[in-house]
Design a protein around this motif. Sequence first.
Motif, mmCIF file in Angstrom:
data_model
loop_
_atom_site.group_PDB
_atom_site.id
_atom_site.type_symbol
_atom_site.label_atom_id
_atom_site.label_comp_id
_atom_site.label_asym_id
_atom_site.label_seq_id
_atom_site.Cartn_x
_atom_site.Cartn_y
_atom_site.Cartn_z
ATOM 1 N N ASN A 4 0.796 -1.223 0.000
ATOM 2 C CA ASN A 4 0.000 0.000 0.000
ATOM 3 C C ASN A 4 0.834 1.282 0.000
ATOM 4 O OD1 ASN A 4 -2.394 -1.432 0.025
ATOM 5 N ND2 ASN A 4 -2.465 -1.531 2.253
ATOM 6 N N ASN A 5 2.102 1.177 0.314
ATOM 7 C CA ASN A 5 2.926 2.379 0.424
ATOM 8 C C ASN A 5 4.184 2.217 -0.429
ATOM 9 O OD1 ASN A 5 4.161 4.739 1.154
ATOM 10 N ND2 ASN A 5 4.406 4.195 3.313
ATOM 11 N N PRO A 6 4.281 2.900 -1.566
ATOM 12 C CA PRO A 6 5.474 2.766 -2.399
ATOM 13 C C PRO A 6 6.676 3.521 -1.832
ATOM 14 C CG PRO A 6 3.901 4.220 -3.468
ATOM 15 C CD PRO A 6 3.245 3.694 -2.221
ATOM 16 N N ARG A 7 6.460 4.413 -0.886
ATOM 17 C CA ARG A 7 7.563 5.196 -0.309
ATOM 18 C C ARG A 7 7.836 4.704 1.110
ATOM 19 N NH1 ARG A 7 6.484 11.407 -1.463
ATOM 20 N NH2 ARG A 7 8.463 11.420 -0.389
ATOM 21 N N VAL A 8 8.649 3.668 1.209
ATOM 22 C CA VAL A 8 8.954 3.056 2.500
ATOM 23 C C VAL A 8 10.351 3.476 2.920
ATOM 24 C CG1 VAL A 8 9.248 0.866 3.734
ATOM 25 C CG2 VAL A 8 7.478 1.083 1.990
ATOM 26 N N ARG A 9 10.478 3.862 4.193
ATOM 27 C CA ARG A 9 11.788 4.235 4.731
ATOM 28 C C ARG A 9 12.222 3.171 5.729
ATOM 29 N NH1 ARG A 9 12.120 10.194 6.878
ATOM 30 N NH2 ARG A 9 11.294 9.094 8.657
ATOM 31 N N VAL A 10 13.529 2.895 5.757
ATOM 32 C CA VAL A 10 14.109 1.950 6.702
ATOM 33 C C VAL A 10 15.232 2.633 7.457
ATOM 34 C CG1 VAL A 10 13.507 -0.124 5.415
ATOM 35 C CG2 VAL A 10 15.672 1.001 4.976
ATOM 36 N N LYS A 11 15.464 2.159 8.674
ATOM 37 C CA LYS A 11 16.515 2.735 9.506
ATOM 38 C C LYS A 11 17.820 2.006 9.222
ATOM 39 C CE LYS A 11 17.172 4.208 14.238
ATOM 40 N NZ LYS A 11 16.635 4.176 15.606
ATOM 41 N N GLU A 12 18.854 2.740 8.937
ATOM 42 C CA GLU A 12 20.180 2.185 8.669
ATOM 43 C C GLU A 12 20.866 1.848 9.994
ATOM 44 O OE1 GLU A 12 21.858 1.785 5.615
ATOM 45 O OE2 GLU A 12 19.988 2.232 4.588
ATOM 46 N N GLU A 13 22.015 1.165 9.885
ATOM 47 C CA GLU A 13 22.770 0.795 11.077
ATOM 48 C C GLU A 13 23.304 2.021 11.818
ATOM 49 O OE1 GLU A 13 25.821 -1.953 10.018
ATOM 50 O OE2 GLU A 13 24.402 -3.474 9.368
ATOM 51 N N ASN A 14 23.573 3.067 11.114
ATOM 52 C CA ASN A 14 24.102 4.278 11.743
ATOM 53 C C ASN A 14 23.000 5.160 12.332
ATOM 54 O OD1 ASN A 14 22.968 5.352 9.449
ATOM 55 N ND2 ASN A 14 24.892 6.044 8.546
#
Length: 147
Positions: free
Chosen positions: A110-120
């Motif tokens: 449903n959401n084409p703009r997904v953000r993920v948290k990087e290791e930093n």
Amino acid sequence: MRRTIFMGSLLLALAPTVMAAQVYKWVDAQGVTHFGAQPPEGTKASAVNTNTAPPKSNFPLPPPKPVATPPVDEKQKAVDDKVKQDVAQQEAARAQNCSQARENVAQLKNNPRVRVKEENGEYRRITEEERQARIVENEKAVQENCN
């Protein structure tokens, strides 16, 4: 005499097969006793009771044996309880994984703009290829964990 007893015993043994037939007993002019379904004419015959009661047993039935319950082994009971607890925990974890995978699939579709948290600690948007790969990965998890 033996013949008469034999014939009488034979007829009585066969009586249950005849069931409803009446059996008569009569003595002929020579003094021989006969049994049959119909007495000859002109002869006095008596009806024979062919219903017999079941034999009574003189021996009393033994009392029923008590069912012995197996002794409770405390060690085995503890192991069984531990296994049941582990299975319950695994089932709860499987249900949690199933729920999480379904939620991930719904959000990714449903959401084409997904953000993920990087290791930093920084956030970045995932590419369309990464999003499709994650959708496939989560759908596979749903198939494996959700029945």
